[in-house]
Design a protein around this motif. Structure first.
Motif, short mmCIF file in Angstrom:
data_model
loop_
_atom_site.label_atom_id
_atom_site.label_comp_id
_atom_site.label_asym_id
_atom_site.label_seq_id
_atom_site.Cartn_x
_atom_site.Cartn_y
_atom_site.Cartn_z
N TYR A 41 1.15 0.67 0.10
CA TYR A 41 1.36 1.58 1.23
C TYR A 41 1.62 0.83 2.53
N ARG A 42 2.69 1.24 3.23
CA ARG A 42 3.04 0.70 4.54
C ARG A 42 2.94 1.82 5.58
N LYS A 43 2.17 1.57 6.64
CA LYS A 43 1.98 2.59 7.66
C LYS A 43 3.08 2.51 8.71
N PRO A 44 3.50 3.64 9.25
CA PRO A 44 4.45 3.60 10.36
C PRO A 44 3.76 3.13 11.64
N GLY A 45 4.53 2.59 12.55
CA GLY A 45 3.98 2.12 13.82
C GLY A 45 4.79 0.96 14.36
N PHE A 103 -0.68 -2.34 9.70
CA PHE A 103 0.36 -1.52 9.08
C PHE A 103 0.76 -2.02 7.68
N TRP A 104 0.67 -3.31 7.48
CA TRP A 104 1.12 -3.94 6.24
C TRP A 104 -0.05 -4.78 5.72
N PRO A 105 -0.85 -4.24 4.80
CA PRO A 105 -2.07 -4.93 4.38
C PRO A 105 -1.79 -6.15 3.50
N LEU A 126 4.27 -9.84 6.35
CA LEU A 126 5.13 -9.43 7.45
C LEU A 126 5.12 -10.43 8.60
N ASP A 127 3.99 -11.05 8.92
CA ASP A 127 4.01 -12.00 10.04
C ASP A 127 4.85 -13.23 9.69
#
Length: 245
Positions: A196-200, A189-191, A83-84
């Motif tokens: 699994y992706r966490k909200p935030g 949030f995004w390992p 994601l970064d």
């Protein structure tokens, strides 16, 4: 919303994210073949698509803070997950990355990475790749733009300490370009691995540039302190504590 439902949404998000890569890649290919601006447009479109779909599919909003670098600079960023990469590439005008050599052979991604001037680095031959890239920059052979390097050399999970490698400092010294540190909390949030992706709210923040002219040791000290301090603050803002790791 149950966690099982979030797992399903995360899986659907990942599936569509990777399906969209060849779709947009082929859509922009005729333009990208003849004009590098087409390659940048494809990359920006894809990265913005991922950010947009992450927001409504899994509740993961994204935010860029700090002045976005637009000149020829080195961006030395904390790297926690894919994601970064997506977030930085979505906003800088002419991104190019120092990347793992194996990515050259990835369909679509590999060709576009080559088209925009990304620098593949073989494991164990990093110094050789650095010398080649510095030579290209000095001789004007490399495409102009913003060169993104991950000074820790790999993705680092939140809360994990990993050394900073001197490559970013060598590039800074040899190219004579400013270095813009970048901090992030995306790994909360995004390992690095998994579905699994966490909200935030995932944040990438561009920090104060390090002007040319400092020694490598001095530059690396400022880089590490600024990136780590601000990344820790962003992760704390996201509710992460080092004991969570």
């Amino acid at each position: 919303m149950t966690k099982a439902f979030r797992w399903v949404r995360s899986l659907l998000f990942i599936i569509q994210m990777y399906l969209m890569m060849p779709i947009l890649g082929l859509l922009y290919l005729p333009w990208a073949l003849f004009d590098r601006r087409g390659a940048y447009a494809a990359i920006h479109a894809y990265c913005k698509w991922v950010r947009w779909t992450a927001g409504w599919m899994v509740g993961l909003k994204t935010e860029i803070r700090g002045p976005v670098p637009v000149d020829e600079v080195i961006i030395a960023s904390k790297h926690q997950s894919f994601l970064d990469i997506i977030m930085i590439a979505s906003v800088i005008p002419r991104p190019k990355y120092i990347m793992k050599a194996s990515l050259r052979f990835t369909p679509v991604l590999g060709w576009y990475a080559s088209r925009i001037g990304c620098v593949p680095v073989e494991r164990g031959r990093r110094a050789e790749a650095m010398r080649k890239m510095i030579q290209e920059v000095k001789h004007g052979d490399a495409p102009a733009g913003q060169l993104v390097i991950y000074p820790q050399g790999t993705r680092v999970a939140p809360g994990v300490d990993a050394p900073y490698k001197v490559g970013a400092g060598v590039l800074y010294r040899e190219t004579g370009q400013p270095c813009v540190p970048a901090a992030t909390n995306v790994g909360v949030f995004w390992p690095r691995h998994g579905i699994y992706r966490k909200p935030g709210l995932a944040v990438v923040e561009f920090l104060d540039p390090i002007p040319p002219g400092a020694s490598v040791d001095s530059m690396m000290k400022v880089l590490k302190e600024s990136v780590e301090t601000r990344s820790d603050a962003l992760m704390a803002e996201a509710g992460f504590r080092k004991t969570d790791s």
